[in-house]
Motif scaffolding. Structure first.
Motif, PDB file in Angstrom:
ATOM      1  N   UNK A  77     -53.293  21.311   4.595  1.00 22.30           N
ATOM      2  CA  UNK A  77     -54.644  21.100   4.047  1.00 22.30           C
ATOM      3  C   UNK A  77     -55.457  20.039   4.792  1.00 22.30           C
ATOM      4  N   UNK A  78     -54.790  19.180   5.563  1.00 19.57           N
ATOM      5  CA  UNK A  78     -55.490  18.118   6.291  1.00 19.57           C
ATOM      6  C   UNK A  78     -55.718  18.483   7.751  1.00 19.57           C
ATOM      7  N   UNK A  79     -55.625  19.784   8.069  1.00 15.74           N
ATOM      8  CA  UNK A  79     -55.720  20.213   9.462  1.00 15.74           C
ATOM      9  C   UNK A  79     -57.119  20.023  10.028  1.00 15.74           C
ATOM     10  N   UNK A  80     -57.193  19.952  11.360  1.00 20.27           N
ATOM     11  CA  UNK A  80     -58.453  19.879  12.089  1.00 20.27           C
ATOM     12  C   UNK A  80     -58.687  21.228  12.745  1.00 20.27           C
ATOM     13  N   UNK A  81     -59.782  21.903  12.364  1.00 16.71           N
ATOM     14  CA  UNK A  81     -60.108  23.220  12.879  1.00 16.71           C
ATOM     15  C   UNK A  81     -61.139  23.087  13.987  1.00 16.71           C
ATOM     16  N   UNK A  82     -60.817  23.567  15.183  1.00 15.16           N
ATOM     17  CA  UNK A  82     -61.667  23.395  16.353  1.00 15.16           C
ATOM     18  C   UNK A  82     -62.137  24.743  16.897  1.00 15.16           C
ATOM     19  N   UNK A  83     -63.435  24.862  17.078  1.00 13.30           N
ATOM     20  CA  UNK A  83     -64.072  26.068  17.612  1.00 13.30           C
ATOM     21  C   UNK A  83     -64.391  25.825  19.089  1.00 13.30           C
ATOM     22  N   UNK A  84     -63.708  26.552  19.990  1.00 11.26           N
ATOM     23  CA  UNK A  84     -63.860  26.323  21.428  1.00 11.26           C
ATOM     24  C   UNK A  84     -64.904  27.235  22.068  1.00 11.26           C
TER      25      UNK A  84
ATOM     26  N   UNK B 217     -65.438  20.882  22.994  1.00 13.80           N
ATOM     27  CA  UNK B 217     -66.022  21.063  24.320  1.00 13.80           C
ATOM     28  C   UNK B 217     -65.515  19.976  25.256  1.00 13.80           C
ATOM     29  N   UNK B 218     -65.887  20.067  26.522  1.00 16.12           N
ATOM     30  CA  UNK B 218     -65.504  19.044  27.499  1.00 16.12           C
ATOM     31  C   UNK B 218     -66.147  17.704  27.164  1.00 16.12           C
ATOM     32  N   UNK B 219     -67.281  17.770  26.464  1.00 16.55           N
ATOM     33  CA  UNK B 219     -67.988  16.531  26.130  1.00 16.55           C
ATOM     34  C   UNK B 219     -67.255  15.703  25.076  1.00 16.55           C
ATOM     35  N   UNK B 220     -66.555  16.350  24.151  1.00 11.28           N
ATOM     36  CA  UNK B 220     -65.895  15.571  23.099  1.00 11.28           C
ATOM     37  C   UNK B 220     -64.371  15.637  23.141  1.00 11.28           C
ATOM     38  N   UNK B 221     -63.808  16.287  24.174  1.00 18.29           N
ATOM     39  CA  UNK B 221     -62.354  16.423  24.224  1.00 18.29           C
ATOM     40  C   UNK B 221     -61.642  15.078  24.296  1.00 18.29           C
ATOM     41  N   UNK B 222     -62.167  14.139  25.086  1.00 18.08           N
ATOM     42  CA  UNK B 222     -61.485  12.844  25.222  1.00 18.08           C
ATOM     43  C   UNK B 222     -61.471  12.087  23.906  1.00 18.08           C
ATOM     44  N   UNK B 223     -62.605  12.119  23.211  1.00 17.20           N
ATOM     45  CA  UNK B 223     -62.682  11.427  21.923  1.00 17.20           C
ATOM     46  C   UNK B 223     -61.704  12.029  20.929  1.00 17.20           C
ATOM     47  N   UNK B 224     -61.606  13.364  20.904  1.00 22.13           N
ATOM     48  CA  UNK B 224     -60.685  14.022  19.971  1.00 22.13           C
ATOM     49  C   UNK B 224     -59.230  13.732  20.340  1.00 22.13           C
ATOM     50  N   UNK B 225     -58.931  13.767  21.619  1.00 23.09           N
ATOM     51  CA  UNK B 225     -57.556  13.511  22.058  1.00 23.09           C
ATOM     52  C   UNK B 225     -57.119  12.079  21.787  1.00 23.09           C
ATOM     53  N   UNK B 226     -58.049  11.145  21.941  1.00 28.37           N
ATOM     54  CA  UNK B 226     -57.692   9.730  21.824  1.00 28.37           C
ATOM     55  C   UNK B 226     -57.783   9.194  20.401  1.00 28.37           C
ATOM     56  N   UNK B 227     -58.697   9.760  19.592  1.00 26.61           N
ATOM     57  CA  UNK B 227     -58.956   9.192  18.276  1.00 26.61           C
ATOM     58  C   UNK B 227     -58.335   9.959  17.115  1.00 26.61           C
ATOM     59  N   UNK B 228     -57.834  11.162  17.377  1.00 25.49           N
ATOM     60  CA  UNK B 228     -57.209  11.955  16.313  1.00 25.49           C
ATOM     61  C   UNK B 228     -55.738  11.590  16.204  1.00 25.49           C
ATOM     62  N   UNK B 229     -55.259  11.429  14.997  1.00 26.82           N
ATOM     63  CA  UNK B 229     -53.842  11.107  14.785  1.00 26.82           C
ATOM     64  C   UNK B 229     -52.964  12.223  15.346  1.00 26.82           C
ATOM     65  N   UNK B 230     -51.912  11.849  16.076  1.00 27.34           N
ATOM     66  CA  UNK B 230     -51.063  12.838  16.737  1.00 27.34           C
ATOM     67  C   UNK B 230     -50.345  13.749  15.743  1.00 27.34           C
TER      68      UNK B 230
ATOM     69  N   UNK C 146     -66.199  29.055  11.678  1.00 29.15           N
ATOM     70  CA  UNK C 146     -65.474  28.997  10.415  1.00 29.15           C
ATOM     71  C   UNK C 146     -65.851  27.737   9.639  1.00 29.15           C
ATOM     72  N   UNK C 147     -65.935  27.849   8.317  1.00 26.63           N
ATOM     73  CA  UNK C 147     -66.290  26.677   7.505  1.00 26.63           C
ATOM     74  C   UNK C 147     -65.379  25.484   7.803  1.00 26.63           C
ATOM     75  N   UNK C 148     -65.983  24.349   8.016  1.00 26.81           N
ATOM     76  CA  UNK C 148     -65.223  23.130   8.265  1.00 26.81           C
ATOM     77  C   UNK C 148     -64.793  22.936   9.696  1.00 26.81           C
ATOM     78  N   UNK C 149     -65.140  23.877  10.566  1.00 26.04           N
ATOM     79  CA  UNK C 149     -64.709  23.762  11.961  1.00 26.04           C
ATOM     80  C   UNK C 149     -65.610  22.798  12.730  1.00 26.04           C
ATOM     81  N   UNK C 150     -65.034  22.185  13.743  1.00 20.86           N
ATOM     82  CA  UNK C 150     -65.750  21.283  14.646  1.00 20.86           C
ATOM     83  C   UNK C 150     -65.764  21.920  16.020  1.00 20.86           C
ATOM     84  N   UNK C 151     -66.908  21.907  16.666  1.00 22.79           N
ATOM     85  CA  UNK C 151     -66.975  22.502  18.003  1.00 22.79           C
ATOM     86  C   UNK C 151     -66.216  21.625  18.993  1.00 22.79           C
TER      87      UNK C 151
END
Length: 253
Positions: A23-30, A48-61, A41-46
């Motif tokens: 239920x706590x998943x992160x849904x990503x639309x590429x 892209x190359x612009x936000x990949x670093x932020x998502x990789x570094x700031x999202x809990x593993x 999809x509802x709740x999805x985050x786009x």
């Protein structure tokens, strides 16, 4: 590659169960921004190359990640990136948004009937199109065991009919193994191909003939199975007939 992490590929019909377990998943639309805005999809985050670093570094593993794209190709590249970066639960959607659009009768969110859900859980499947030992699907297991009510429930839910296991066999093969003509007729009527060949080039008719299951041979022939197909070793179902009854059924008239 040594040290490379893995990710899991989900079918459309496995989404409900996966979201229920995460239920706590992160849904990503590429996909591109316009596509995401139109039918993301509802709740999805786009993604892209612009936000990949932020998502990789700031999202809990340990946060579960599910990625989808147009057809399920780019999502694999993204999923591998997240997995290699140390995320422990990464999935992508087979077929992407195209698969979702092709299954309007069973979109994400459609509830699985309680009896079917209980049976799936008891069998250890994550969903109606989940995979078990030897890559067997729930439909294969239900057909193999002659559990007709679950076969009907799975068909009604819209499971993937042409799925094959590690040996290249479909659910129709498993119905033949069970040996009840009604089960074979049920799956053939649902659209499973009679003349599908597995990894060794064998058909259901060949299996039934080699196993001496004359009732199944008779049923398959009546449904229109082709007795002239040959294996990789150039054998037909007639060549494989294990009993006189099968031989008589397959002998050219």
């Amino acid at each position: 590659m040594n040290g490379q992490r893995t990710f899991r590929r989900l079918t459309v019909h496995e989404l409900d169960a996966w979201f229920g377990q995460h239920p706590d998943s992160l849904l990503l639309d590429a996909r591109d921004a316009a596509s995401h805005a139109r039918d993301g999809l509802p709740g999805s985050l786009r993604l892209s190359r612009e936000n990949q670093d932020a998502l990789l570094l700031k999202t809990a593993r340990k946060r579960p990640i599910l990625i989808y794209c147009y057809h399920g190709r780019a999502s694999q590249t993204w999923a591998r990136m997240f997995a290699d970066f140390g995320f422990t639960e990464v999935c992508d959607l087979i077929g992407g948004q195209t698969a979702l659009a092709a299954n309007p009768a069973n979109p994400p969110g459609q509830p699985i009937p309680p009896e079917l859900a209980n049976w799936l859980a008891h069998q250890g499947f994550a969903g109606p199109d989940g995979r078990g030992a030897h890559e067997n699907t729930p439909l294969m297991v239900a057909a193999w065991r002659g559990t007709h009510d679950m076969v009907d429930a799975l068909l009604a839910h819209g499971v993937i009919l042409n799925a094959v296991n590690a040996d290249g066999n479909t659910a129709l093969w498993f119905a033949c193994v069970h040996g009840e003509p009604a089960g074979v007729e049920r799956l053939a009527g649902a659209g499973l191909p009679l003349d599908h060949t597995n990894a060794t080039g064998a058909t259901c008719l060949m299996y039934a003939a080699s196993s001496g299951k004359h009732d199944i041979v008779r049923t398959l022939l009546a449904l229109g199975a082709d007795p002239l197909i040959r294996t990789q070793d150039d054998f037909t179902a007639l060549d494989m007939a294990a009993t006189l009854e099968c031989l008589e059924l397959l002998r050219p008239r």
